[in-house]
Design an enzyme around this catalytic site. Structure first.
Site, short mmCIF file in Angstrom:
data_model
loop_
_atom_site.label_atom_id
_atom_site.label_comp_id
_atom_site.label_asym_id
_atom_site.label_seq_id
_atom_site.Cartn_x
_atom_site.Cartn_y
_atom_site.Cartn_z
N ALA A 16 0.83 -1.21 0.00
CA ALA A 16 0.00 0.00 0.00
C ALA A 16 0.86 1.25 0.00
O ALA A 16 0.52 2.26 0.63
CB ALA A 16 -0.91 -0.01 1.21
N ALA A 17 1.97 1.21 -0.73
CA ALA A 17 2.93 2.31 -0.66
C ALA A 17 2.78 3.32 -1.78
O ALA A 17 3.32 4.42 -1.70
CB ALA A 17 4.36 1.76 -0.66
N GLY A 65 1.47 -8.62 -16.84
CA GLY A 65 2.47 -9.66 -16.93
C GLY A 65 1.81 -10.98 -17.31
O GLY A 65 0.65 -11.22 -16.98
N ARG A 119 -2.04 8.86 -11.07
CA ARG A 119 -3.18 9.01 -11.99
C ARG A 119 -4.48 9.34 -11.27
O ARG A 119 -5.45 9.78 -11.90
CB ARG A 119 -3.34 7.73 -12.82
N ASN A 159 -30.18 18.70 22.28
CA ASN A 159 -29.20 17.89 23.00
C ASN A 159 -27.85 18.57 23.20
O ASN A 159 -27.02 18.08 23.96
CB ASN A 159 -28.99 16.55 22.27
N TYR A 203 -36.22 15.86 14.94
CA TYR A 203 -34.84 15.47 15.22
C TYR A 203 -34.79 14.84 16.60
O TYR A 203 -35.18 15.47 17.60
CB TYR A 203 -33.90 16.67 15.18
N SER A 227 -48.66 20.90 22.50
CA SER A 227 -48.03 21.37 21.27
C SER A 227 -47.40 22.74 21.49
O SER A 227 -47.96 23.60 22.15
CB SER A 227 -49.05 21.46 20.14
N ALA A 267 -45.11 15.86 15.18
CA ALA A 267 -44.34 16.52 14.12
C ALA A 267 -43.63 17.74 14.66
O ALA A 267 -44.15 18.49 15.47
CB ALA A 267 -45.28 16.92 12.99
#
Length: 450
Positions: free
Chosen positions: A9-10, A140, A15, A368, A348, A405, A362
Site C-alpha cells: 500500500a505504498a 504480466g 493518476r 441535545n 430530530y 403542542s 411533528a
C-alpha cells in the site's frame, strides 16, 4: 496451516490526481485497503503487515481503524514490488507459515480464491493467482507448462509470442515466508524498468528445483484501481455484485440500480428496500423491515417490522426496535426508538431514548447540545409528545406523560402528567385589519418615493 498477510500500500497513485493515498480512496464506504484486509482476514492470519509509503500516517490510521493489531512498515523509496515485500521481513521474522502478498489497490480478491491458493500451497512451493484476460493489455504473462508455472514475464520484457498469452498475473502470491524472503534476496533489477520485480521469484524458485503453480480466478476479482475512472468502475462492480447477492438471499430491492450499499451492509430476508436508498458503513437491517425511498442510513440497527422513511436519515448509534417507525424528514442520531414507538414527521431525535409505544409529534426536537456538551433526553413508554415540542436536555419525560403542542420543556415531567410550557394566547379584535392597512400604506409611500 498458519497464514500471514503482506499488503502492499505504498504507491502514491499519480493518476488519481489526489492528495489522498491511492489505497485510501473509498469503495462502498471503506478504503480500498480495508477491502483487501477484510478478504485476507477470513483466513484468520497470525499477522497482517501493511507496507506503506506515500501518506504513511494516513494509511496507518486507516489500517488500525479496521485492525488495531496490524503492523505497518514503511517503504521509504519505491523500488519495485519485491523491494516492497522485503520491508515486511522484520515484522515476520518469527513467523513460520505461509505469507500471502495482496495489494491495497486490488480490493476484490475473494476469500474463496485465497483459500484455493492456500490449498494449492500444500503441493507447490510458490503459488501465483492468475486470470484469463479479455484484453491482456500490459499485464504480466504467466508461462505455464502442463500443471507447472515456469515463470512470469512482465509485458515490457516479453516477446511477441509471450505477449500473445492470455493467462495474466494478478500479482497475488502465496509462499512460505522464510522462502519468500530468501528468494527476494536473489531478485535483481536488470529489466526495462530497473525495478525489483516480485514476479522474478518464480523463475528463481524453478531454477532451484522448487515447484510453482497457478490458481485462476475470475478477472473481476483482479480489478486494479489506478484512476478515478477505474474507481468508478470498481464501485459499480461492487454495487452490482452486492445487490445481486442480497436479492438471491431474499431481499426485495424495488429498483436495484438506485440502492447503494456499504462493504459491511447486512440486510435480512424479506426486508423491502425502496428506490434511492443509501447505506453507509455499519448498518444492519433485520428481516421484514421496510426502508422507504430516499432514506440514508449509517451506523445503525433496524429491527424486524420497523419502517424507515421516506426521506429519513438514521445516523450512527441509532437503534430501532421491533415495529418502530421513523417517518419522512426525520433525523435520528445516537438514540433508541423502542418497540412500537413512532417518530413520523419532521423531527430530530438525538442522544435520546424513546420508550415503547411512545408517539412523537411533528416538529419535535431534542435540544441535545448546549454549545459545549451533549445531553440525554429520556421519553418514557406510551408518552405523547405534542407537535413542535422542544425538549431541552437533560430532561426526563415519564411513562404515559404528555406535552402540549408548541411547548419548550426544560424540566422533568412526572409519569402520566401533562406539561404545558408556552405563553397564553392573546386575541386583539380588528388588529389584523388595521395592521395590514398600516403596512400597505407604508409600502405605497416607499414606492412613491422611489
Amino acid at each position: 496451516m498458519s497464514t500471514s498477510l503482506i499488503i502492499l500500500a505504498a504507491g502514491k497513485g499519480t493518476r488519481m490526481n489526489s492528495e489522498l493515498p491511492k489505497v485510501l480512496h473509498p469503495i462502498a464506504g471503506d478504503p480500498m485497503l480495508v477491502h483487501a484486509m477484510a478478504a485476507g482476514a477470513m483466513l484468520e492470519p497470525v499477522h497482517t503487515v501493511v507496507v506503506a509509503g506515500h501518506g504513511a500516517a494516513e494509511v496507518t490510521a486507516a489500517a488500525h481503524a479496521y485492525d488495531e493489531t496490524a503492523r505497518v512498515v514503511v517503504q521509504s523509496e519505491q523500488l519495485g514490488t519485491a523491494h516492497a515485500v522485503a520491508q515486511a521481513r522484520d515484522a515476520l521474522a518469527d513467523f513460520n507459515g505461509t505469507a500471502i502478498v495482496l495489494y491495497g489497490d486490488t480490493p476484490f480478491v475473494s476469500p474463496d480464491t485465497l483459500e484455493q491458493m492456500m490449498e494449492a500451497g500444500k503441493t507447490a512451493d510458490v503459488v501465483v493467482l492468475g486470470f484469463e484476460a479479455a484484453d491482456p493489455g500490459r499485464y504480466g504473462r504467466l508461462v505455464v507448462e502442463g500443471a507447472s508455472l515456469e515463470r512470469i514475464i512482465e509485458y515490457k520484457d516479453a516477446t511477441e509470442d509471450e505477449r500473445a498469452i492470455t493467462l495474466c498475473n494478478s500479482g497475488v502470491i502465496a509462499c512460505n515466508a522464510a522462502l519468500l524472503f530468501d528468494l527476494i534476496d536473489a531478485v535483481g533489477n536488470q529489466n526495462a524498468a530497473g525495478e525489483y520485480y516480485l514476479t522474478d521469484i518464480i523463475g528463481l524458485a524453478r531454477a532451484r528445483g522448487l515447484t510453482a503453480a497457478a490458481v485462476t480466478c475470475d478477472e473481476a476479482e483482479t480489478l486494479g484501481v489506478n484512476s478515478r475512472a477505474q474507481l468508478a468502475q470498481a464501485e459499480a462492480a461492487f454495487q452490482s455484485r452486492a445487490r445481486a447477492i442480497l436479492m438471491e438471499d431474499g431481499v426485495t430491492l424495488q429498483a436495484p440500480d438506485t440502492v447503494y450499499l456499504a462493504r459491511d451492509t447486512v440486510i435480512g430476508r424479506d426486508a423491502v428496500i425502496e428506490p434511492n436508498v443509501v447505506f453507509g458503513p455499519g448498518v444492519t437491517v433485520e428481516s421484514g423491515a421496510h426502508i422507504r425511498a430516499f432514506s440514508h442510513l449509517e451506523g445503525c440497527h433496524v429491527s424486524q417490522g420497523a419502517i424507515v422513511g421516506p426521506y429519513a436519515r438514521l445516523r450512527p448509534g441509532t437503534e430501532l426496535e421491533e415495529n418502530a417507525r421513523v417517518g419522512n424528514f426525520v433525523e435520528v442520531k445516537n438514540a433508541v426508538i423502542a418497540e412500537g414507538a413512532k417518530v413520523n414527521h419532521l423531527s430530530y431525535i438525538g442522544d435520546a431514548f424513546v420508550g415503547a409505544g411512545a408517539n412523537i409529534g411533528a416538529g419535535t426536537i431534542t435540544c441535545n447540545y448546549d454549545g459545549v456538551m451533549k445531553h440525554h433526553t429520556h421519553i418514557g413508554a406510551r408518552a405523547f409528545i405534542g407537535s413542535n415540542t422542544m425538549l431541552v436536555a437533560p430532561v426526563h419525560i415519564g411513562d404515559g406523560a404528555m406535552t402540549g403542542s408548541g411547548s419548550v420543556i426544560t424540566s422533568d415531567v412526572e409519569p402520566d402528567a401533562l406539561a404545558l410550557a408556552r405563553a397564553p394566547q392573546v386575541e386583539k379584535p380588528g388588529m389584523a385589519r388595521k395592521l395590514f392597512e398600516m403596512l400597505k400604506a407604508k409600502k405605497a409611500k416607499q414606492q412613491r418615493g422611489s
